[in-house]
Design a protein around this motif. Sequence first.
Motif, mmCIF file in Angstrom:
data_model
loop_
_atom_site.group_PDB
_atom_site.id
_atom_site.type_symbol
_atom_site.label_atom_id
_atom_site.label_comp_id
_atom_site.label_asym_id
_atom_site.label_seq_id
_atom_site.Cartn_x
_atom_site.Cartn_y
_atom_site.Cartn_z
ATOM 1 N N THR A 101 3.630 -4.982 -1.137
ATOM 2 C CA THR A 101 2.753 -4.040 -1.833
ATOM 3 C C THR A 101 2.981 -2.589 -1.429
ATOM 4 O OG1 THR A 101 1.041 -4.427 -0.156
ATOM 5 C CG2 THR A 101 0.941 -5.758 -2.186
ATOM 6 N N GLY A 124 -3.100 2.157 1.368
ATOM 7 C CA GLY A 124 -2.696 1.592 0.088
ATOM 8 C C GLY A 124 -1.584 2.411 -0.521
ATOM 9 N N ASN A 589 -3.981 6.208 -7.084
ATOM 10 C CA ASN A 589 -4.207 6.609 -5.694
ATOM 11 C C ASN A 589 -3.676 8.002 -5.380
ATOM 12 O OD1 ASN A 589 -5.275 4.037 -5.207
ATOM 13 N ND2 ASN A 589 -3.260 3.204 -4.718
ATOM 14 N N ASP A 619 -1.754 0.883 -8.232
ATOM 15 C CA ASP A 619 -1.218 0.782 -6.873
ATOM 16 C C ASP A 619 -0.200 1.873 -6.562
ATOM 17 O OD1 ASP A 619 0.589 -0.171 -8.714
ATOM 18 O OD2 ASP A 619 1.247 -1.874 -7.501
#
Length: 647
Positions: A101, A124, A589, A619
């Motif tokens: 990720t 993240g 983000n 993401d």
Amino acid sequence: MKSTTACMASILTLVMAAPLVATPVWAEPAAQASPTAEAPRTYSAAEFYQTRSYGMSSAAGLGFSPDGRSILISSDQTGVFNTYALPVDGGEPVPLSASTTVATFAESYFPQDGRVLMTADSGGGGSELTHVYVRELDGTVRDLTPGEAVKADLLGWNAARDTFWITSNARDPEVFDLYAYDADTYESRLIFENPGVLIADVSPDGRWLAIDKPVTSADSDVYLVDLQGDREPRLVTAHEGAVAHATYAFTPDSRQLVYGTNAHGEFWQAWTHDLATGEKSPLIQADWDVEFVSFSPSGRYRVSALNADASTELTLLDTSTGRPVQLAGMPGGDIGQVRYNADETRIAFTVSSDTSPNDVWTADLVTGEARRLLTALSPAINEADLVESAVIRYAASDGTIIPGVLYRPKGASAANPAPAIVMVHGGPGGQSTRGYSAQVQHLVNHGYVVLAANNRGSSGYGKTFFHMDDRAHGEADLQDIVDAGQWLRQQDWVADDQVAVMGGSYGGFLTAAALAFHPEAFDAGINIYGVTNWVRTLESIPAWWGAQRDALFDEMGDPATDAKRHRRISPLFHAANIRRPMLVVQGANDPRVLPVESEELVAALRANDVPVEYVLFPDEGHGFRGRENRITAQEAYLAFLNRYVRK
């Protein structure tokens, strides 16, 4: 030297040619050179992005394992960047991280064993809150810089290789302090509490700290701090007027600081400052900016690079002979990211060109023999189907000469004119350069001309040109982009009714501004995380920008006093003028251009019945790291252009 206020990171691609002197591998061709008769095969976005991205360990780290048998690299071969050990003798990279990720990047080997330092976003994908991690010998990973809102980076190692330095904003979110970490115990100690400057480098002996202090976007200084003395910053670059300075490196013997300055003309030069006497001397002077200067650990080799008309020329100098290093068996291309093994008998580096992304190479410095270890271009793509760029120049409306990098599709001719795109770089203060871009090559491969314009305010063309848009953003520089579209229409191999504008970050702002303030200038626009409301964006600059924020405010204007002008140039408040279709692409983000910037513009266009498409990646941040996301975005670009521009 790139502006410290640039919103988008630039990848330095470096040129070195055998035998002795580093020179560009291209000559500036005519903009209307005859197209190749044979039609190239077209490839999908997925095929272009199956090309692997390779990067070396960070410049602050140790790139070779202690035994010299492997090279530390980063690669997105799984679709997400991870850290790998690449065998020097050949073979597949061995994974050292396995994130699915969050991009995880190689920073450094430890000098005595196989432990590895890595960095990754802790908040993240795309948060930019990087932490520094250590991968232990048993494969476990430990966060060396914990904290919910902490941003930390590796600064380097000392000469004894028993201490590494990390910068972190754990104490104060607005500044980065300097910490020393014990290589065995990981015990850390604060060695410099930052008063609000930019920590640049530490001398190998650990005594001297170099710090950069922006005063304005045109005026900056370098200071030295004696970490074994009173720790009071001492000015190195006393001057009058607006002159910029910045740290390059300390010499390996810790006797000199190498710094950059534009005090002596339009371009950045490299000078040395003797740490004992204070004597200053020129090191590298040229008719282009000196991009950087670095040294091998012993000081035998010096790498320097010039930003020469959108292509970076690198020299690897053997200081024992005073001559550039000669490498055998090298292809044409740009060399970059040079790393040395422990005894400096071997280097690792990357080689790239317009038609080939970063391949990983190694060379024996004793024999000069070079060997390719990894090929980045997808085997599905024939490199001959891709196109070389050309540097062109056009006259803006006021007569200012604007440089640009032009990609002309094979087969584009007066009999077969092609649709076109003006590509706008990020910044303010960035630069479009030559080199491989999957984004550009995919669009060109599908028949689109791409002109990457270096509007006034771009770096690389002298300080006068760089500051021509100060406090005039969205006005003078925007006209240069409009004029780029007009230049394209004047070429008989361009379809004059099929010209779009496209850009990311600051380039996304200029794209939206072009459609808002020059509503007939382009047939469509692609705005990739572009600023639409400067009032809000400047007020929401992340705290960790610190001193860079002050320089940005000097260039763009302080939101506390210039809000009226910021509102005047912001596309959101003039969305009613937009009539041409727009594609908006955004990362959820993104800490620099908040998603609300895109969402409000999309809502305004929909309310006005203007064709608008919106792609949001949950993401991603300011730039897309995940391969599948990059493919999705690229497919959206092409589909949008085919729908609204190609006729």
